[in-house]
Design a protein around this motif. Structure first.
Motif, short mmCIF file in Angstrom:
data_model
loop_
_atom_site.label_atom_id
_atom_site.label_comp_id
_atom_site.label_asym_id
_atom_site.label_seq_id
_atom_site.Cartn_x
_atom_site.Cartn_y
_atom_site.Cartn_z
N ARG A 158 0.84 -1.20 0.00
CA ARG A 158 0.00 0.00 0.00
C ARG A 158 0.87 1.25 0.00
NH1 ARG A 158 -3.01 1.37 4.19
NH2 ARG A 158 -1.85 0.06 5.65
N VAL A 159 0.41 2.28 -0.69
CA VAL A 159 1.15 3.54 -0.74
C VAL A 159 0.97 4.28 0.59
CG1 VAL A 159 1.36 5.80 -1.85
CG2 VAL A 159 0.94 3.76 -3.24
N MET A 160 2.09 4.54 1.24
CA MET A 160 2.07 5.24 2.53
C MET A 160 2.34 6.74 2.38
SD MET A 160 1.51 2.49 4.13
CE MET A 160 1.61 2.81 5.87
N PHE A 161 3.04 7.10 1.30
CA PHE A 161 3.31 8.52 1.03
C PHE A 161 3.37 8.69 -0.48
CE2 PHE A 161 5.30 12.67 1.12
CZ PHE A 161 4.84 13.23 2.30
N LYS A 162 2.40 9.46 -1.03
CA LYS A 162 2.25 9.58 -2.47
C LYS A 162 3.29 10.52 -3.07
CE LYS A 162 -2.11 10.77 -1.97
NZ LYS A 162 -3.53 11.10 -2.24
N ARG A 163 3.65 10.27 -4.32
CA ARG A 163 4.63 11.13 -5.01
C ARG A 163 4.14 12.56 -5.15
NH1 ARG A 163 4.58 7.79 -10.56
NH2 ARG A 163 4.22 6.13 -9.04
N THR A 164 2.81 12.73 -5.33
CA THR A 164 2.28 14.09 -5.42
C THR A 164 2.41 14.81 -4.07
OG1 THR A 164 0.06 13.17 -5.05
CG2 THR A 164 0.70 13.66 -7.33
N TRP A 165 2.30 14.06 -2.97
CA TRP A 165 2.53 14.65 -1.65
C TRP A 165 3.97 15.11 -1.51
CZ3 TRP A 165 -0.14 10.74 2.21
CH2 TRP A 165 -1.53 10.89 2.12
N LEU A 166 4.87 14.35 -2.11
CA LEU A 166 6.28 14.70 -2.05
C LEU A 166 6.51 16.06 -2.70
CD1 LEU A 166 8.93 13.35 -1.04
CD2 LEU A 166 9.28 12.58 -3.37
N ARG A 167 5.94 16.25 -3.87
CA ARG A 167 6.12 17.52 -4.56
C ARG A 167 5.37 18.66 -3.87
NH1 ARG A 167 4.31 18.34 -9.15
NH2 ARG A 167 2.98 16.53 -9.58
N LEU A 168 4.19 18.36 -3.33
CA LEU A 168 3.46 19.38 -2.58
C LEU A 168 4.25 19.82 -1.35
CD1 LEU A 168 1.01 21.11 -1.85
CD2 LEU A 168 -0.08 19.06 -0.87
N THR A 169 4.86 18.85 -0.66
CA THR A 169 5.66 19.19 0.52
C THR A 169 6.86 20.04 0.12
OG1 THR A 169 5.00 17.12 1.59
CG2 THR A 169 6.95 18.22 2.46
N ARG A 170 7.55 19.66 -0.96
CA ARG A 170 8.68 20.46 -1.43
C ARG A 170 8.23 21.89 -1.70
NH1 ARG A 170 11.82 16.94 -6.15
NH2 ARG A 170 12.99 15.53 -4.79
N ARG A 171 7.14 22.03 -2.43
CA ARG A 171 6.68 23.37 -2.81
C ARG A 171 6.23 24.17 -1.60
NH1 ARG A 171 3.72 25.88 -8.01
NH2 ARG A 171 3.05 27.80 -7.01
N ALA A 172 5.52 23.54 -0.68
CA ALA A 172 5.02 24.25 0.49
C ALA A 172 6.18 24.78 1.35
CB ALA A 172 4.12 23.33 1.32
N VAL A 173 7.18 23.94 1.55
CA VAL A 173 8.33 24.36 2.35
C VAL A 173 9.11 25.46 1.63
CG1 VAL A 173 10.55 23.59 3.33
CG2 VAL A 173 8.50 22.16 3.57
N ARG A 174 9.31 25.30 0.31
CA ARG A 174 10.03 26.32 -0.45
C ARG A 174 9.27 27.65 -0.46
NH1 ARG A 174 9.74 25.79 -6.69
NH2 ARG A 174 7.69 26.58 -6.11
N ASP A 175 7.95 27.59 -0.71
CA ASP A 175 7.16 28.82 -0.75
C ASP A 175 7.23 29.56 0.58
OD1 ASP A 175 6.48 28.19 -3.32
OD2 ASP A 175 4.36 27.77 -2.90
N TYR A 176 7.19 28.81 1.67
CA TYR A 176 7.25 29.43 3.00
C TYR A 176 8.63 30.04 3.26
CZ TYR A 176 6.88 30.03 8.05
OH TYR A 176 6.87 30.57 9.32
N ASN A 177 9.68 29.30 2.89
CA ASN A 177 11.04 29.75 3.18
C ASN A 177 11.48 30.92 2.31
OD1 ASN A 177 11.55 27.95 5.24
ND2 ASN A 177 12.44 26.40 3.91
N PHE A 178 11.08 30.91 1.02
CA PHE A 178 11.65 31.86 0.07
C PHE A 178 10.67 32.82 -0.58
CE2 PHE A 178 14.31 27.92 -0.37
CZ PHE A 178 15.38 28.39 0.37
N ARG A 179 9.38 32.52 -0.53
CA ARG A 179 8.42 33.35 -1.27
C ARG A 179 7.38 34.03 -0.40
NH1 ARG A 179 7.58 29.76 -6.85
NH2 ARG A 179 9.81 29.56 -7.30
N GLY A 180 7.51 33.87 0.90
CA GLY A 180 6.60 34.53 1.82
C GLY A 180 5.17 34.05 1.72
N THR A 181 4.97 32.81 1.27
CA THR A 181 3.63 32.24 1.11
C THR A 181 3.41 31.15 2.14
OG1 THR A 181 3.71 32.65 -1.27
CG2 THR A 181 2.05 31.10 -0.49
N ASP A 182 2.32 31.25 2.91
CA ASP A 182 2.06 30.19 3.88
C ASP A 182 1.46 28.98 3.18
OD1 ASP A 182 -0.62 30.79 3.41
OD2 ASP A 182 -0.89 31.87 5.29
N VAL A 183 1.30 27.89 3.93
CA VAL A 183 0.82 26.65 3.32
C VAL A 183 -0.60 26.81 2.77
CG1 VAL A 183 0.34 24.21 3.70
CG2 VAL A 183 2.32 25.26 4.78
#
Length: 306
Positions: free
Chosen positions: A191-216
């Motif tokens: 069974r899938v425990m962590f989806k690949r789309t979640w991986l990219r969403l997590t990358r983007r959310a963390v990057r947006d918060y750290n560098f673009r001033g955008t919250d989750v």
């Protein structure tokens, strides 16, 4: 490809630094393979087109490719296709189904200028790489960068629309790459425990918060249209690439969990995607964690965590 949750957790408990180093070497091997392909195609075209969806690690991949090519005696110039955005026009700008400006559409790009620049670079002529100022939503030619390619030089154009056939059909000899984080994490039962789309969403959310001033919450509000844009404008062209590879790292969820848990848990209850987000946060709890301070200097993850 899929990773096993049990293998990841065992490796993290045993030797987190060694585990990360092994994964980074695997990514670097893919970079070396791509560089070899680019070198083999240089006589046909000095233009390299690098595409992938949001959160795929395109910027770091372009930088790593440049470094690898330099080691092989080829000077590489990385060019962000974001600088070829056009100033939005109220009457002509493409819109999402909800009426907002569709920043994912290739119609936001100056495809005519890109076509012209690819042709000029191939002929050994000068171009002026534009500079788009997102804060002012306009191009500033005074900040443009002159570029001309010599015999042992290539230009790597990186952007979500790099493989769009409106460009590639006129430049079929350009080397085409597609990268994405394509690995799920599965349990012992498959069974899938962590989806690949979640991986990219997590990358983007963390990057947006750290560098673009955008919250989750802001990232989530954009995510539905980002995914819509991928299906319409990016995925249909991925199989035209000469080179494709996966940028997912087996150790990244244990690292990203340290950033993502507090960010995502703070999303307001009224957010329409909060249910999916809480499911993602619960999935993070299945992983052993790695202190982000241990991430090695050359890691792809620094594009997202700083």
């Amino acid at each position: 490809m899929a990773y096993r949750l049990s293998h990841i957790n065992a490796a993290v408990r045993r030797d987190p630094v060694g585990f990360m180093a092994e994964c980074d070497r695997g990514y670097q091997d893919k970079i070396a393979w791509a560089a070899e392909k680019i070198c083999g195609n240089m006589k046909k075209s000095p233009v390299v087109l690098l595409s992938g969806p949001s959160g795929s690690g395109k910027t770091t991949t372009a930088e790593k490719l440049s470094q690898e090519l330099e080691r092989r005696g080829v000077r590489a110039h990385a060019v962000s296709m974001d600088d070829y955005f056009m100033r939005p026009d109220r009457e002509c700008t493409p819109r999402t189904p909800g009426g907002a400006i569709d920043y994912e559409s290739p119609e936001m790009m100056d495809l005519k200028l890109l076509d012209e620049h690819f042709a000029k670079l191939t002929r050994g002529e000068w171009i002026l790489v534009p500079k788009f100022e997102f804060a002012r939503q306009m191009r500033n030619d005074s900040r443009g960068r002159p570029l001309k390619l010599g015999p042992d030089e290539v230009a790597i154009f990186e952007g979500i629309h790099a493989l769009n056939t409106q460009l590639t059909s006129r430049h079929p000899d350009a080397t085409r790459l597609y990268v994405s984080a394509r690995s799920d994490v599965k349990g012992e039962d498959g069974r899938v425990m962590f989806k690949r789309t979640w991986l990219r969403l997590t990358r983007r959310a963390v990057r947006d918060y750290n560098f673009r001033g955008t919250d989750v919450g802001g990232t989530l509000d954009m995510w539905a249209n980002v995914r819509r844009g991928e299906k319409l404008y990016i995925s249909p062209y991925k199989d035209t690439a000469h080179i494709k590879f996966d940028t997912a790292l087996a150790y990244e969820v244990p690292v990203m969990a340290c950033y993502a848990r507090p960010l995502m848990a703070a999303v307001p209850e009224k957010n329409q995607r909060r249910g999916e987000l809480l499911e993602l946060v619960a999935a993070l709890d299945r992983f052993e964690t790695i202190d982000p301070q241990l991430v090695l200097p050359g890691s792809l993850l620094h594009e997202f965590i700083g």
